[in-house]
Design a protein around this motif. Structure first.
Motif, short mmCIF file in Angstrom:
data_model
loop_
_atom_site.label_atom_id
_atom_site.label_comp_id
_atom_site.label_asym_id
_atom_site.label_seq_id
_atom_site.Cartn_x
_atom_site.Cartn_y
_atom_site.Cartn_z
N LYS A 249 0.82 -1.30 -0.16
CA LYS A 249 -0.01 0.01 0.12
C LYS A 249 0.79 1.22 0.04
O LYS A 249 1.97 1.21 0.46
N LEU A 250 0.23 2.42 -0.65
CA LEU A 250 1.08 3.62 -0.47
C LEU A 250 0.66 4.12 0.68
O LEU A 250 -0.55 4.57 1.10
N VAL A 251 1.43 4.16 1.88
CA VAL A 251 1.30 4.66 3.34
C VAL A 251 1.90 5.90 3.70
O VAL A 251 2.89 6.19 3.18
N ALA A 252 1.34 6.76 4.14
CA ALA A 252 1.73 8.08 4.68
C ALA A 252 1.87 7.85 6.20
O ALA A 252 0.82 7.52 6.83
N ILE A 253 3.05 8.21 6.75
CA ILE A 253 3.27 8.31 8.20
C ILE A 253 3.77 9.54 8.73
O ILE A 253 4.93 10.14 8.40
N GLY A 254 3.23 9.93 9.82
CA GLY A 254 3.55 11.22 10.57
C GLY A 254 3.95 10.61 12.14
O GLY A 254 2.91 10.18 12.73
N GLU A 255 5.04 10.91 12.44
CA GLU A 255 5.55 10.55 13.77
C GLU A 255 6.11 11.70 14.83
O GLU A 255 7.07 12.36 14.15
N GLN A 256 5.70 11.76 16.15
CA GLN A 256 6.45 12.52 16.70
C GLN A 256 7.48 11.51 17.71
O GLN A 256 6.87 11.01 18.63
N LEU A 257 8.66 11.75 17.20
CA LEU A 257 9.60 10.77 17.96
C LEU A 257 10.42 11.58 18.77
O LEU A 257 10.33 12.75 19.05
N PRO A 258 11.15 10.80 19.95
CA PRO A 258 11.68 11.50 21.03
C PRO A 258 12.90 12.62 20.34
O PRO A 258 13.11 13.71 20.76
N ASP A 259 13.43 12.41 19.11
CA ASP A 259 14.36 13.31 18.57
C ASP A 259 13.54 14.38 17.68
O ASP A 259 14.31 15.15 17.01
N GLY A 260 12.32 14.36 17.28
CA GLY A 260 11.77 15.24 16.48
C GLY A 260 10.49 14.57 15.71
O GLY A 260 10.24 13.40 16.04
N LEU A 261 10.38 15.34 14.54
CA LEU A 261 9.12 14.85 13.89
C LEU A 261 9.64 14.19 12.65
O LEU A 261 10.50 14.73 12.04
N ALA A 262 9.06 13.10 12.23
CA ALA A 262 9.30 12.41 11.07
C ALA A 262 7.80 12.39 9.90
O ALA A 262 6.99 11.86 10.33
N LEU A 263 8.29 12.53 9.03
CA LEU A 263 6.97 12.27 7.92
C LEU A 263 7.52 11.88 6.76
O LEU A 263 8.49 12.18 6.12
N ARG A 264 6.84 10.72 6.08
CA ARG A 264 7.36 10.09 5.00
C ARG A 264 5.83 9.52 4.53
O ARG A 264 4.93 9.07 4.82
N VAL A 265 6.09 9.28 2.86
CA VAL A 265 5.22 8.66 2.27
C VAL A 265 5.95 7.57 1.38
O VAL A 265 7.01 8.05 0.47
N HIS A 266 5.48 6.34 1.33
CA HIS A 266 6.44 5.39 0.56
C HIS A 266 5.33 4.00 0.41
O HIS A 266 4.53 3.83 1.33
N PRO A 267 5.67 3.45 -0.76
CA PRO A 267 4.94 2.21 -0.58
C PRO A 267 5.49 1.09 0.41
O PRO A 267 6.74 1.25 0.84
N THR A 268 4.47 0.52 1.10
CA THR A 268 4.85 -0.15 2.04
C THR A 268 4.21 -1.36 2.29
O THR A 268 3.02 -1.63 1.98
N LEU A 269 5.05 -2.56 2.82
CA LEU A 269 4.27 -3.73 3.00
C LEU A 269 3.55 -3.63 4.32
O LEU A 269 4.20 -3.57 5.38
N VAL A 270 2.26 -3.87 4.28
CA VAL A 270 1.19 -4.12 5.40
C VAL A 270 0.92 -5.60 5.41
O VAL A 270 0.39 -6.17 4.71
N SER A 271 0.92 -5.83 6.84
CA SER A 271 0.76 -7.36 7.05
C SER A 271 -0.83 -7.57 7.05
O SER A 271 -1.54 -6.68 7.18
N HIS A 272 -1.20 -8.73 6.41
CA HIS A 272 -2.63 -9.14 6.17
C HIS A 272 -3.35 -8.72 7.37
O HIS A 272 -4.57 -8.61 7.33
#
Ligand code: NDP
Ligand code: HSE
Length: 429
Positions: A249-272
């Motif tokens: 799937k094409l997945v968009a991920i935005g995360e507030q991590l301890p070191d800062g913010l991470a945003l990414r969009v990429h094709p991703t293997l998603v478990s059934h």
């Protein structure tokens, strides 16, 4: 019901604009009752008024002159559905400056210039509503702006592009090829005027930026977001992914991590087993993870004429209520700080890798050495029977920092037995 008729002007009447007109024909009375407001769509800007439209309207409603709407003081609400940056940005700015409320479904514009337009709205004590810009008919902007405001959002994970999800679904379920699936998505009205925005992941990135702005309180330069489209997803990878229990799937991920913010969009293997795996066709789904609420999921039609029109007209209803109640409903989002994002190569993922290799002794030993040197631990390895002395190898790693994986990959590719151009995808963690 308020006696004064509130006039609405619309810029653009393509896929979404036609849906707006159709839904108004169907549900205007109900909207009037619910908002206790009399309103009418009085002018529509298009490029070509003579173009046949699938909804009948009096020819006088169309104009090719934007000023017939923007400069008309009797029009109080403008719905922008032409898309793109200019002239949409200019029209919206001028509309706000002349005291109009603005509704838009334009994610390109809200992602790149939302902060500036919201500030113009603030200065003019008006508002700009943009529910249709993310997730088509799915309510997601209001939940992020209102319902989840007490939570610290940790993560947003979503399928937010209907066109690519439609293409990947048709490729996986019907063996359709990429071009035919894209053509169908275009016919169904899901794709952008320039479908490369969908295919290359920019549309999903714009939506992620808009959601992240609301969830994390930052504005984000689109150039900083890691974006990878679906152009390199092949039928072979879809089949291998299925064999090992995943869907791509094409997945968009935005995360507030301890070191800062991470945003990414990429094709991703998603478990059934993950709920996102069963989100098919033009449907979208967005998970939001808050520190108090836990995980909430929003699901529905993420593209298309009527679903998006539903979000656009809900925004129009909010603007009608503001005018009717004479509530000065300025922008409620606080001004945001600019974020500096963590680069993708510092993030951790599990990786799927597929490549061709000469089928001869020592290849696996060399691979094991290369991965071992970079501390990349393998979770799964598949090698199918060779064809013409060439073996196809698929492997999945455990969690590893991307730069370490990339170093290992460079070394793998430089091994004499390994063919160039491997397929590499991340797994949803
Ligand atoms: P279309 O390309 O189908 O329609 C665009 C409309 O705008 C057409 O009516 C066109 O006129 C008019 N137009 C374009 N440029 C100009 C201009 N410079 N001056 C005057 N009129 C202009 O787009 P969509 O309806 O698909 O999308 C509209 C917006 O909604 C975009 O921002 C898109 O990203 C967003 N959106 C789209 C969704 C979808 O499923 N399609 C879902 C969610 C959001 P004419 O008819 O004469 O060509
Ligand atoms: N082109 C977009 C998509 C439209 O396919 O998701 C909805 O924003």
């Amino acid at each position: 019901m308020g006696k004064d008729l509130i006039k609405v002007g619309m810029l653009g009447m393509g896929t979404v604009g036609s849906g707006v007109v159709e839904l108004l024909k169907r549900n205007s009375d109900q909207i009037k009752e619910k908002t206790e407001t009399a309103f009418a769509l009085t002018k529509i800007l298009v490029r070509d008024p003579s173009r046949p439209r699938n909804i009948e309207l009096a020819q006088e409603i169309f104009t090719t002159n934007p000023d017939d709407i923007i400069e008309d003081p009797s029009i109080s609400i403008i719905i922008e559905l032409i898309g793109g940056i200019e002239p949409a940005r200019d029209y919206i700015r001028r509309a706000l400056q002349s005291g109009k409320y603005v509704i838009t479904a334009n994610k390109d514009l809200m992602a790149a210039h939302g902060e500036e337009l919201l500030s113009t709205a603030r200065e003019n004590k008006r508002n700009i509503f943009y529910e249709g810009s993310v997730g088509g008919g799915i309510p997601i902007i209001r939940p992020l702006r209102h319902s989840l405001v007490a939570d610290q959002v940790k993560r947003i994970v979503g399928i937010v592009n209907g066109t690519t999800n439609y293409i990947l679904t048709r490729m996986a379920q019907d063996n359709l090829n990429f071009e035919d699936a894209l053509c169908q998505a275009q016919k169904l009205g899901f794709a952008e005027a320039d479908p490369s925005s969908d295919i290359e992941g920019r549309d999903a990135a714009y939506k992620l930026i808009i959601m992240s702005g609301l969830a994390f309180g930052f504005y984000i330069d689109p150039g900083q977001v890691y974006i990878e489209g679906i152009g390199k997803v092949t039928r072979e990878d879809i089949d291998y992914a299925r064999e090992i229990g995943y869907v791509i799937k094409l997945v968009a991920i935005g995360e507030q991590l301890p070191d800062g913010l991470a945003l990414r969009v990429h094709p991703t293997l998603v478990s059934h087993e993950h709920p996102l795996a069963s989100v098919s066709n033009e449907f979208n789904a967005i998970f939001v993870e808050g520190d108090a609420v836990g995980e909430v999921m929003f699901y529905g039609r993420g593209a298309g004429s009527l679903p998006t029109a539903s979000a656009v007209l809900a925004d129009m209803a909010e603007a009608l209520r503001c005018i009717r109640r004479q509530a000065v409903n300025g922008v409620i989002e606080g001004a945001k700080k600019q974020a500096s994002l963590i680069p993708i190569d510092k993030l951790k993922s599990c990786f799927y890798l597929r490549f061709l290799a000469d089928d001869r002794p020592g290849v696996f030993a060399a691979l094991a050495n290369v991965f071992g040197d970079e501390q990349v631990s393998l979770d799964m390895v598949i090698q199918k029977r060779r064809v013409n002395n060439t073996a196809e190898i698929v492997l999945v790693t455990h969690m590893v920092v991307e730069e370490a994986f990339n170093r290992a990959l460079e070394k793998v590719i430089s091994l004499p037995a390994i063919r160039p151009n491997p397929s590499k995808f991340r797994l949803l963690g």
